[in-house]
Design an enzyme around this catalytic site. Structure first.
Site, PDB file in Angstrom:
ATOM      1  N   TYR A  72       0.861  -1.180   0.000  1.00  0.00           N
ATOM      2  CA  TYR A  72       0.000   0.000   0.000  1.00  0.00           C
ATOM      3  C   TYR A  72       0.895   1.227   0.000  1.00  0.00           C
ATOM      4  CZ  TYR A  72      -3.362   3.490   1.705  1.00  0.00           C
ATOM      5  OH  TYR A  72      -4.158   4.603   1.854  1.00  0.00           O
ATOM      6  N   ASP A 109       9.482   2.936  -0.919  1.00  0.00           N
ATOM      7  CA  ASP A 109       8.515   3.592  -0.045  1.00  0.00           C
ATOM      8  C   ASP A 109       8.863   3.241   1.399  1.00  0.00           C
ATOM      9  OD1 ASP A 109       6.387   4.505   1.406  1.00  0.00           O
ATOM     10  OD2 ASP A 109       4.833   3.620   0.127  1.00  0.00           O
ATOM     11  N   LYS A 157       5.027   9.316   8.472  1.00  0.00           N
ATOM     12  CA  LYS A 157       4.861   8.758   9.816  1.00  0.00           C
ATOM     13  C   LYS A 157       5.878   9.286  10.845  1.00  0.00           C
ATOM     14  CE  LYS A 157       2.322   4.819   7.995  1.00  0.00           C
ATOM     15  NZ  LYS A 157       0.999   4.596   8.527  1.00  0.00           N
TER      16      LYS A 157
HETATM   17  C1  LIG Z   1       4.098   2.285   3.038  1.00  0.00           C
HETATM   18  C2  LIG Z   1       3.081   3.379   3.033  1.00  0.00           C
HETATM   19  N1  LIG Z   1       3.100   4.295   2.051  1.00  0.00           N
HETATM   20  C3  LIG Z   1       2.219   5.300   2.001  1.00  0.00           C
HETATM   21  C4  LIG Z   1       1.238   5.423   2.960  1.00  0.00           C
HETATM   22  C5  LIG Z   1       0.259   6.547   2.896  1.00  0.00           C
HETATM   23  O1  LIG Z   1       0.507   7.448   3.920  1.00  0.00           O
HETATM   24  P1  LIG Z   1      -0.642   8.436   4.446  1.00  0.00           P
HETATM   25  O2  LIG Z   1      -1.637   7.581   5.167  1.00  0.00           O
HETATM   26  O3  LIG Z   1       0.090   9.394   5.339  1.00  0.00           O
HETATM   27  O4  LIG Z   1      -1.214   9.105   3.248  1.00  0.00           O
HETATM   28  C6  LIG Z   1       1.178   4.496   4.005  1.00  0.00           C
HETATM   29  C7  LIG Z   1       0.139   4.587   5.031  1.00  0.00           C
HETATM   30  O5  LIG Z   1      -0.055   3.726   5.848  1.00  0.00           O
HETATM   31  C8  LIG Z   1       2.126   3.444   4.041  1.00  0.00           C
HETATM   32  O6  LIG Z   1       2.124   2.537   5.009  1.00  0.00           O
END
Ligand SMILES: Cc1ncc(COP(=O)(O)O)c(C=O)c1O
Length: 444
Positions: free
Chosen positions: A146, A241, A273
């Site tokens: 995700y 990511d 985060k």
């Molecule tokens: C690996 C990863 N990338 C992107 C995101 C998206 O981040 P946000 O919820 O701050 O938009 C998340 C959210 O959990 C994530 O775990």
């Protein structure tokens, strides 16, 4: 005059559902995967959440990752209070932004960084930049990873390994996912096949540096290095990511745990985060020549009214500065103790289980085989997890309300918090054992 009684979680959930879809502002919070009523939290301190009914819970969600130091860390609170007192947003550059970016660059394999406000914004911007820089359109991702809710990545695999994907949700036009390839994770042959067929059209491959969004499914040894090398051979960018893993699984993130050893280097990295310390801050960064394509230096447009917000940057900077090697040693020790307790409890209850980790992030799959991809994760027993979750909640432990999420610990998880979890586990594992059911199947 007697004060009005505080509404309980049930009353608040009723009110919330009347005004907000599902009663929540992000779907997993609604408890749909485990049933029951979400706990409305009134306050949090250290490893503890306190709900509006006055119940305390050991927090193993940690805001889905950001709360590395625990809740309301005095130095983070002081940094935020000092920042608020200076004004909440200026829309002009500040020293805090520069210092936060310097701190990120000092810990990670990136040369330049742009600050944004959410992980979704970071990955969306990184993909646009990859497309703009390479002049190509196709994006490769893995099933079960995700990256936020941007259209192009809310995609499900098409009918074959090298066929383009279909929208993963209503509201995403087929045209938005028509340039996305979705592959099985940890599958080198699938990556080879996709690049063999479409290599000269692929702008980038994006992967969670170590997936945590289908539960924790670590990359097999050398997998990230293989991805980086495959991208390099085909002139595509490797986007790592680290929104979840960055500054959590090590001082830098997953790159600090296997990248430095295996010698892989991403072209672009996304962060979020932990680097916001619980406030809305995220970032993307990478090679200086790639980042130079971004406006105003280059032609690829990207912007944000609240990007680099002074309160968020103050919280992020305080958090990163407090995230010393001792913190990571403590997280590792807490995670080790909890993993051992979980394994003992499920073994005693006769419940098949597999615990998988990257750094101190871990998850518990109620299945009997190691999980290496989304299809494997989908075999976890979700009914048993629901029973386990509620039995833990009743005993003062707040786990993620879904079988497909990582568990997070913090530097504030002390002996009392850990013991509360250990004490709750045997009965909760028994509850899971009594509810074992057929596994879930398929990507939702
Ligand atoms: C690996 C990863 N990338 C992107 C995101 C998206 O981040 P946000 O919820 O701050 O938009 C998340 C959210 O959990 C994530 O775990």
């Amino acid at each position: 005059m007697t004060p009005a009684p505080t509404p309980c979680s049930e009353e608040l959930f009723d009110r919330a559902r009347a005004v907000t879809p599902g009663g929540v502002n992000s779907p997993v919070r609604a408890f749909n995967a485990v049933g029951g009523t979400p706990r409305f939290i009134a306050s949090a301190r250290g490893p503890w959440l306190t709900d509006v009914d006055g119940n305390e819970y050991v927090d193993l969600i940690c805001s889905w990752g950001p709360m590395l130091l625990g809740h309301a860390h005095p130095e983070v609170v002081a940094a935020v209070q000092a920042a608020v007192a200076r004004g909440t947003s200026y829309g002009t550059p500040t020293e805090g932004e520069v210092t936060l970016v310097e701190e990120i660059i000092g810990r990670t394999p990136v040369e330049k960084v742009r600050l944004v406000s959410s992980g979704t914004e970071a990955t969306m911007s990184a993909i646009r930049l990859a497309r703009g820089f390479t002049g190509r359109d196709v994006v490769v991702k893995f099933a079960g990873c995700y990256h936020g809710h941007l259209d192009a990545l809310l995609a499900s695999a098409g009918s074959g390994l090298t066929t383009f994907s279909i929208p993963g949700t209503p509201g995403v036009p087929a045209s938005s996912t028509a340039l996305t390839l979705v592959l099985p994770y940890n599958d080198r042959a699938a990556v080879e096949a996709a690049f063999a067929e479409h290599g000269d059209r692929i702008a980038c491959l994006i992967t969670e540096a170590a997936p945590g969004n289908m539960g924790v499914v670590p990359p097999e040894p050398g997998f990230n290095a293989f991805l980086a090398e495959t991208c390099r051979r085909h002139g595509a960018l490797f986007v790592s990511d680290e929104v979840m893993t960055g500054f959590r699984v090590s001082r830098s993130g997953q790159w600090g745990t296997d990248g430095a050893v295996e010698g892989w280097r991403p072209d672009l990295v996304t962060f979020g985060k932990v680097m916001g310390g619980g406030l809305p801050a995220a970032a993307f960064g990478g090679r200086a020549d790639v980042m130079a394509a971004l406006a105003p230096d280059g032609p690829v447009y990207q912007a944000g009214t609240l990007s680099g917000n002074p309160i968020a940057t103050a919280a992020g900077l305080a958090t990163l500065r407090l995230a010393t090697p001792d913190v990571y040693d403590h997280l590792a020790a807490v995670a080790d103790t909890l993993r051992a307790g979980v394994a003992d409890a499920f073994t005693a209850a006769g419940v098949p289980h597999v615990i998988q980790s990257t750094g101190s992030m871990f998850s518990v799959f109620l299945t009997d085989e190691p999980v290496r991809d989304f299809a494997g994760a989908s075999r976890t027993d979700v009914a048993a997890y629901g029973a386990f979750f509620h039995a833990m909640l009743d005993r003062g432990v707040h786990l993620p309300p879904s079988a497909f999420e990582a568990w997070f610990v913090s530097a504030a998880h002390d002996d009392r918090a850990v013991q509360t979890v250990l004490d709750a586990l045997p009965a909760a594992a028994e509850a899971a054992g009594s509810r074992q059911a057929r596994p879930a199947n398929g990507e939702s």
